[in-house]
Design an enzyme around this catalytic site. Structure first.
Site, PDB file in Angstrom:
ATOM      1  N   LYS A 214      35.139  38.359  12.151  1.00 22.29           N
ATOM      2  CA  LYS A 214      35.944  38.143  13.361  1.00 22.29           C
ATOM      3  C   LYS A 214      35.943  36.668  13.739  1.00 22.29           C
ATOM      4  CE  LYS A 214      36.074  42.697  15.346  1.00 22.29           C
ATOM      5  NZ  LYS A 214      35.366  43.448  14.282  1.00 22.29           N
TER       6      LYS A 214
ATOM      7  N   LEU B 179      22.768  33.331  11.335  1.00 19.41           N
ATOM      8  CA  LEU B 179      21.994  33.507  12.565  1.00 19.41           C
ATOM      9  C   LEU B 179      21.536  34.951  12.677  1.00 19.41           C
ATOM     10  CD1 LEU B 179      24.389  31.556  14.976  1.00 19.41           C
ATOM     11  CD2 LEU B 179      22.322  30.692  13.865  1.00 19.41           C
TER      12      LEU B 179
END
Ligand code: DCP
Ligand code: MN
Ligand code: MG
Length: 333
Positions: free
Chosen positions: A73, A63
């Site tokens: 993360k 994205l």
């Protein structure tokens, strides 16, 4: 200004948005690293509008706006259900104190740091030290609980109609638009962002005294009818304060800006946001040879010097000039 935002819990990536928002707040308030703050905010906005659940860091990485570090993360969170970085942040009491104090309107990161240095580490503690605070901060503290409550759309509609009634009684040509998250169609908002203009009031013939009195008179009328209950600050074109619909409703943050007629639509666009959408729009403007800000859209010549503002009569005009497909306020997430 609403101080905290993540995403609503109907979004399939809500938990990612939550922890990324928390990291964004940490970078803004504690490290004061505005670039990292923006990177996290951008990631939140991308994930908040992604229609399906992200199942890996690699998928997130595809994205626009999500890089290597955030992808990692997401993987860590998916695998362990938590983030070491966030755990470390939570276990440091200075961070917690700064985050708590910056929840008061008027207290920014710098002020929060200095309060913590002086040993003031909680809202409760702060209430004993109002001598260290400005008027704005004192009012923020006074209505701390109310200001954190979200404002339902229907209540803003009622407030809008009270303001409208008072304005029409003053001058039938005064025009008001409530912007911010409300104009983007959200079910609830952090505050009420109000823009007011008048056809006779343009930037080329600003009669300062007249202008000054115009906003003062509006605020006075809104105080008299009982709507406006607090003033945080009042300048010639900007009022920050609070209002209360009636005894049953909480005290709400209300901002009013008085805008020259020729700048009204650029201002509406800017204050409708979202802040992420504004960034995208400004970047697109630059690519098309314009500069866009909350006042005007101006062509940038070959010399790099911005020219005269383009004449604008609607929000659509701004999109048209920039050759950007029009987005309705509800689509400007
Ligand atoms: N804005 C911006 N950049 C900022 C702050 C604000 O572009 N750093 C613009 C976009 C916002 C608008 O101003 O949508 C209003 O600011 P708010 O902080 O009131 O944000 P919202 O109204 O969008 O959300 P909330 O419901 O939290 O008030
Ligand atoms: Mn606001
Ligand atoms: Mg707002």
């Amino acid at each position: 200004m609403g101080k905290r935002k993540a995403s609503d819990d109907t979004n399939p990536n809500h938990d990612f948005c939550e922890f990324l928002s928390e990291l964004a707040e940490y970078e803004k308030n504690v490290t004061r690293d505005i670039h990292r703050y923006s990177a996290y905010r951008k990631a939140v906005s991308v994930l908040a509008s992604h229609p399906t659940r992200i199942t890996s860091g690699d998928e997130a990485r595809k994205l626009k706006g999500i890089g290597e570090k955030i992808a990692k993360k997401i993987d860590e969170f998916l695998q362990t259900g938590k983030l070491r970085k966030l755990e470390a942040i939570h276990s440091d009491s200075t961070n917690a104190a700064i985050n708590e104090l910056t929840r008061v309107t008027g207290i920014g990161p710098a002020k929060a740091h200095s309060l913590v240095k002086e040993g003031i580490t909680s809202i409760e503690e702060l209430r004993k030290h109002t001598d260290k605070l400005t008027h704005h901060q004192i009012v923020g503290l006074r209505h701390f609980e109310d200001f954190e409550k979200k404002i339902p759309r229907q209540e803003i509609e009622q407030i809008e109609s009270v303001i409208n009634k008072e304005l029409k009684a003053m001058d039938h040509d005064l025009k008001i638009t409530i912007c911010g998250s409300y104009r983007r169609g959200k079910a609830e908002s952090g505050d009420i962002d109000t823009l007011i203009t008048h056809p006779n009031f343009t930037s080329d013939k600003v009669d300062k005294k007249h202008k000054n009195n115009m906003l003062k008179n509006i605020v006075t009328a809104l105080e008299k009818c009982g709507l406006v209950t607090e003033t945080l600050s009042l300048g010639e074109s900007k009022f920050m304060g609070a209002c209360k619909l009636d005894l049953e409703h909480p005290t709400r943050r209300l901002d009013i800006r008085l805008i020259p007629y020729d700048q009204y639509y650029c201002c509406i666009l800017y204050f409708t946001g979202s802040d992420m959408f504004n960034k995208e729009m400004r970047t697109h403007a630059l690519e098309k040879g314009f500069t866009l800000n909350e006042y005007a859209l101006r062509p940038v010549g070959v010399t790099g010097v911005p020219g005269e503002p383009v004449e604008i009569h609607s929000e659509e005009d701004i999109f048209d000039y920039m050759d950007f497909p029009y987005k309705k306020p509800e689509e400007r997430g």
